[in-house]
Design an enzyme around this catalytic site. Structure first.
Site, PDB file in Angstrom:
ATOM      1  N   ASP A  72       0.870  -1.199  -0.022  1.00  0.00           N
ATOM      2  CA  ASP A  72      -0.029  -0.026   0.130  1.00  0.00           C
ATOM      3  C   ASP A  72       0.778   1.345   0.053  1.00  0.00           C
ATOM      4  O   ASP A  72       2.002   1.283   0.357  1.00  0.00           O
ATOM      5  CB  ASP A  72      -0.866   0.019   1.182  1.00  0.00           C
ATOM      6  CG  ASP A  72      -1.833   1.077   1.250  1.00  0.00           C
ATOM      7  OD1 ASP A  72      -2.329   1.393   0.616  1.00  0.00           O
ATOM      8  OD2 ASP A  72      -1.980   1.748   2.510  1.00  0.00           O
ATOM      9  N   THR A  76      -2.481   1.261  -4.593  1.00  0.00           N
ATOM     10  CA  THR A  76      -3.198   2.693  -4.039  1.00  0.00           C
ATOM     11  C   THR A  76      -4.340   2.946  -4.485  1.00  0.00           C
ATOM     12  O   THR A  76      -4.517   3.043  -5.496  1.00  0.00           O
ATOM     13  CB  THR A  76      -2.117   3.592  -4.010  1.00  0.00           C
ATOM     14  OG1 THR A  76      -2.551   4.701  -3.177  1.00  0.00           O
ATOM     15  CG2 THR A  76      -1.572   4.020  -5.454  1.00  0.00           C
TER      16      THR A  76
END
Length: 1127
Positions: free
Chosen positions: A407, A678
């Site tokens: 992430d 993301t």
């Protein structure tokens, strides 16, 4: 009891309808037609066993393991037929393994029982019969009104009825549920909020209808019907009304709530779901090896049985004079005799399957996992957080990772937002010393100094101050009034709390430039604009959701005007905007994104009185619906959030974490591909990827974005594949967004995977949480079956973390949900390099050697038994005494390999970290492939041949050992040549396999020395003790005086030395030749270290215990070399 049994069998589901009806204070209707629903007791059960089911359930689970079940069968065979070895030889090791595992699991479950009893027995206060009654938590029933005081945890899932505040609100922290430490505000419906005393609550007549229990912490659909005089008032209930078990009451004196979900039906209990069992590549290899050795075992047993009957075809060997058959044996079926003999050989050779391998591997994983928590290099001083291990089964998998999925926000970045820029009405602004200054001006320029805000600026800042979920600590709201104000009207002592760091940064920025959110009071939101107080009435909140990607509030201004303020991603605001500087703002948003800033757009809408009435009606209908509430609300929200006037956009910076660039580069050198997944927009994500080193400036960036159809997506993929093929010399990076990814995965999976595999780095932006998991699954199931690792810090990363082979949670600011669902947890991304390159490398080397060595030493152990049958007419005579058979794996050879698997460091840790390319040597399960397996197996068989034939040739003619000596009675000769020969073979074997382990060891500690040489000493002492006494409980005394007699012969000592040296000489020669002629990268590093070049290059000692300030100490180079002890 009968109902429970029916539920377990599936005949009587616990909940017949989709909803449950709860009568508050259990005031049921008086008519006789009402049948009360049955609800769960308020008991939490996290334990696995009870006193009654522990033994059968635990045994069932243990015997599901192939090796345990196999040894159980062998044990039963030994009991049923006449076998050459005692049932104890199989039964005792099996009993030992089963008992150790059962004690470990029983102790862990006892701790769970203890914790459950503490929780279930906690004191609580319940409103009954007009008064407060103290009872235990387990006695709460659905419908009871419960009182909870400040800083207490909620014992059940409650619908909030009232609090000590007039507006019926309270603050709650859910840190123990989702890890979010921010305060959340919950509110009661107005009709019950006024009932603030026990006496008033006792008069309440109301019914709650709500959904049946479900695990989603953030979803609750219900309604409350309140009987008020002669009319009934219906109010909607949502997540804002539900107080979850496990959450804690904060900044509120007390609350009253009605229990709606109890015990194992609470949302906390429903989230106890066990994670799917992850199996490491080593475990899969282990099972494959077991099957191969099982085939070898069956082959040896079948061959021995056939050769026995071939030998017995001659009459003189069928029934020799010293072994006459009984009448029953002569008349028995040949088929039965064949099966009986086959089973007997199976029992004789069964130790080729190492039963203690499983228990040793479990101990190694469990004990070895502590080293991660103890490593001070993985300790984060600022937050006082150590690395933690949630699953020790995957330690070695850390050394096999090929893909890392990470992430961005909170993982690569700090998740500490700082306001940088904004765009208002098409003009860019920066904040300089608490003032908004248009771009191109400075604070010192004449136009930069303004004592007031323009109308558009003020409206924009008010929108930022009103459209959020931020609140102020209750301790501060009392003293706001006309508190400490600076010259420009800014309150100085307010501290904001928010679930989103972005929101907090924006509200704080607005307060610095003069528009201050001063808190909520009842239904009002108070704002001070340059010191002038204004009160807005909060009418509705349109909550944020990931599909809309925006949130809104509807407020009534002091002038009575109804306003909608909306903020969200530009992709969800700009398409719904009809006015404002849309084009200029879009350009500014792209510019912000190119700088790596996180962007939000802000808009508003004015409602007429008729429009608001229609909106209010539709919202009420949707919120009181029990069926399809989410879908109805989504339709109403879309109806409201249209025809917006764009106010502007914000740019907030999220700083990169320390050493992110170095960590990504180290992973790339180790041969690990890094993918960033993301939810940020394309430009922001690319900018951050470039700044953190994920993308290089020299890299050719390929894009697969903004595709709306399959055909355009496929064509673009084909073009990218051609470009990669044509420009194969340079490195490529791929950028793909969520919509294009969905199209690519739907029809063109293979083509997409081909493009991705040929790219050095991949960036996926605008990703939904489930899309992250899909990408991980796509790589996992590709033909190469690479080992994947996912790392993230938020609840939106949980699906990705659970999907990957190894999941790592970051202890960040987005809560602990990722940490709770991960296999390992670390405080910062930079710790990932040491976790993989050092700990992963060590764990894999250790367990790979452990597995291979276990099979090797068992081949050494049982092959002489097989060879011996050629010398005893395949009569199933055992070569070793039954005590030796039993203790070989349990005592004589178990500790050296266990200590090796805990402490081995074949290369210094700092060398592994400074030379990431060494990680490539162990990839693709290199040490447990077919070649290493074949090498260790052949080594085992060759050593076994040397043990057997070396002893036979050297000692076979030594008459002093074969027939002399008056042992039990004078003048009675006793032949004990069989046991002498077997003991000699066993002695040589124990010494050889132990010294072989010593040859494999590079990192020597006093513990390694103690267990290695101590095992040999223990064997000699035990054998002298065992053979030096007549044991009354043994039915035979075969070993009496054998070992003493054996060691009294000088030729035996000579034979032991010759055989051990012969076995290990070729092995040592092979190691030396390979090391100098074809050294691996790891062996080169070892040789460099031996020469001392490493210690001069890296002036760094091993991490020692830190002092009070927990700082690492730099050490003298010479001290490092002494501490390394690696050869």
């Amino acid at each position: 009891m009968l109902r429970w049994i029916r539920q377990q069998l599936g005949f009587d589901p616990p909940h017949q309808s989709d909803t449950r009806t709860i009568y508050i204070a259990n005031r049921f209707p008086q008519n006789g037609h009402y049948i009360p629903q049955k609800f769960a007791e308020n008991r939490i059960i996290s334990s696995k066993y009870t006193v009654w089911n522990f033994i059968p359930k635990n045994l069932f689970e243990q015997f599901r393991r192939v090796a345990n079940f196999y040894f159980l069968i062998i044990f039963l065979v030994q009991l049923m037929i006449d076998t050459p070895t005692s049932p104890i030889t199989s039964g005792l090791p099996l009993f030992f393994v089963i008992t150790v595992t059962a004690i470990k699991q029983g102790y862990e479950d006892w701790l769970r029982h203890k914790a459950d009893n503490e929780v279930n027995g906690a004191p609580v206060y319940v409103v009954r019969s007009g008064g407060l009654v103290k009872t235990r938590s387990k006695n709460i029933r659905v419908g009871d009104i419960v009182r909870v005081a400040k800083d207490e945890t909620f014992p059940v899932d409650l619908v909030l009825l009232s609090s000590d505040r007039v507006d019926g609100s309270c603050h709650v922290t859910t840190a123990s549920l989702d890890g979010e430490t921010n305060l959340k505000t919950h509110v009661a419906v107005p009709e019950t909020a006024v009932l603030q005393s026990v006496a008033n609550l006792d008069t309440l007549v109301a019914v709650i209808e709500c959904q049946q229990p479900e695990a989603d912490l953030y979803r609750f659909v219900g309604r409350i019907t309140i009987s008020h005089q002669i009319e009934e008032i219906v109010r909607p209930l949502g997540p804002e009304s539900l107080l979850l078990r496990g959450a804690r009451l904060k900044n509120t004196k007390e609350i009253f709530g009605v229990a709606v979900y109890t015990g194992m039906e609470t949302k906390m209990a429903l989230n106890y779901k066990s994670k799917s069992q992850k199996r490491s590549a080593v475990e899969k290899s282990m099972n494959s090896f077991l099957i191969i050795y099982l085939i070898i075992l069956l082959f040896e047993a079948v061959l021995s049985t056939i050769l026995k009957y071939a030998w017995q075809a001659e009459e003189k060997w069928d029934e020799p004079w010293y072994d006459q058959k009984t009448e029953h044996e002569r008349n028995s079926s040949k088929i039965l005799r064949f099966i009986s003999d086959f089973l007997a050989f199976l029992v004789l050779y069964n130790f080729i399957i190492p039963i203690s391998l499983y228990v040793t591997v479990e101990m190694q994983k469990f004990l070895g996992s502590f080293f991660i928590g103890w490593d001070l290099d993985l300790y984060h001083e600022e937050t006082n957080q150590r690395a933690q291990v949630n699953t020790s089964d995957l330690n070695e998998e850390l050394g096999q990772v090929e893909y890392v999925f990470t992430d961005k926000t909170g993982t690569l970045t700090e998740n500490e937002m700082q306001f940088r820029e904004c765009s208002i009405n098409g003009i860019k602004y920066q904040e300089i010393n608490g003032k908004l200054v248009p771009e191109g001006l400075t604070e010192d320029s004449p136009d930069g100094i303004r004592l007031s805000l323009m109308k558009e600026e003020e409206l924009f800042l008010k929108a930022v101050c009103l459209c959020h979920t931020v609140h102020i600590s209750a301790d501060q709201t009392d003293g706001i009034g006309d508190g400490h104000w600076r010259a420009n009207g800014i309150v100085s002592q307010l501290e904001y709390y928010a679930s989103s760091p972005d929101e907090k940064a924006l509200v704080e920025a607005a307060s610095r430039v003069g528009v201050v959110f001063t808190g909520t009071n009842g239904e009002g939101m108070e704002v001070k604009s340059l010191g002038k107080p204004e009160r807005f009435k909060l009418l509705h909140v349109l909550e944020f959701d990931p599909n809309r990607r925006r949130m809104s509030v509807i407020v009534e201004s002091p002038s009575g005007e109804k306003l909608l303020f909306t903020k969200g991603a530009e992709s969800s605001i700009l398409p719904h905007s009809r006015g404002g500087e849309i084009d200029k703002t879009r350009i500014h948003v792209d510019e912000f994104a190119l700088k790596g800033l996180r962007t939000l757009c802000v808009a508003y809408r004015r409602f007429t009185a008729e429009e608001y009435q229609e909106i209010d009606r539709r919202l009420h209908e949707a919120r009181t619906a029990l069926q399809q509430r989410e879908e109805r609300l989504a339709d109403v929200f879309n109806f409201i959030e249209k025809d917006l006037e764009l106010l502007g956009a914000t740019g907030v910076e999220d700083k990169l974490q320390d050493k992110v660039q170095e960590t990504i580069e180290a992973l790339r050198l180790a041969g690990i591909k890094v993918w960033v997944l993301t939810g940020d927009k394309h430009e922001t994500a690319v900018s951050v990827s470039l700044s953190c080193g994920h993308f290089h400036r020299t890299m050719n960036i390929l894009e697969l974005v903004q595709h709306k159809s399959d055909s355009t997506c496929a064509e673009q993929l084909r073009q990218l594949a051609r470009r990669i093929k044509d420009d194969h010399v340079i490195q490529h990076g791929l950028v793909v967004d969520g919509t294009s990814l969905s199209l690519a995965l739907r029809e063109h999976e293979k083509l997409f995977m081909e493009v991705c595999r040929n790219c050095s780095a991949v960036l996926c932006c605008r990703m939904a949480p489930l899309q992250k998991a899909k990408v991980v699954r796509l790589l996992k199931t590709s033909p190469e079956k690479p080992i994947t690792l996912a790392i993230g810090d938020g609840a939106n990363d949980v699906s990705m973390i659970q999907e990957a082979h190894v999941g790592i949670g970051i202890m960040g600011k987005e809560g602990r949900q990722a940490v709770r669902n991960s296999d390992y947890a670390i405080a910062r991304f930079k710790f990932l390099s040491k976790l993989l390159l050092v700990h992963g490398h060590f764990y894999y080397i250790r367990i790979a050697t452990l597995v291979q060595y276990f099979f090797y030493k068992n081949v050494c152990f049982i092959t002489p038994q097989f060879l011996y049958q050629f010398f005893c007419l395949f009569s199933q005579q055992t070569l070793y005494d039954s005590v030796y058979l039993t203790l070989y794996n349990i005592s004589f050879t178990s500790l050296p390999i266990l200590m090796y698997s805990l402490f081995e460091q074949h290369v210094h840790p700092h060398v592994l970290q400074s030379k990431p390319t060494l990680y490539r040597d162990i990839r693709k399960n290199a040490l447990l492939g077919f070649k290493p397996f074949l090498y260790w197996t052949i080594l085992g068989f060759s050593h076994a041949f040397v043990f057997f034939y070396g002893s036979y040739l050297l000692m076979g003619e030594d008459t002093s050992l074969l027939g002399n000596g008056q042992i039990l009675k004078p003048n009675r000769q006793m032949m004990f040549g069989n046991w002498t020969f077997g003991t000699l073979v066993f002695t040589v074997m124990v010494i050889t396999v132990t010294v072989k382990m010593a040859l494999e060891t590079h990192f020597w500690t006093w513990i390694n020395h103690f267990v290695t040489w101590g095992s040999i000493v223990f064997y000699f002492l035990f054998s002298l003790f065992y053979g030096g006494i007549i044991w009354p409980f043994l039915h035979t005394q075969d070993m009496y005086f054998v070992f003493v007699q054996l060691l009294s012969s000088g030729s035996v000592w000579f034979a032991i030395i010759i055989i051990v040296v012969t076995c290990l000489f070729l092995d040592v020669v092979k190691k030396v030749l390979c090391r100098h002629l074809q050294p691996t990268s790891t062996e080169k590093a070892q040789m460099e270290e031996d020469k001392g070049s490493v210690s001069s290059a890296y002036d760094f000692a091993e991490s020692r215990h830190r002092g009070e300030d927990n700082r690492q100490l730099l050490a003298d180079p010479s001290s490092q070399q002494d501490s390394a002890c690696i050869h």
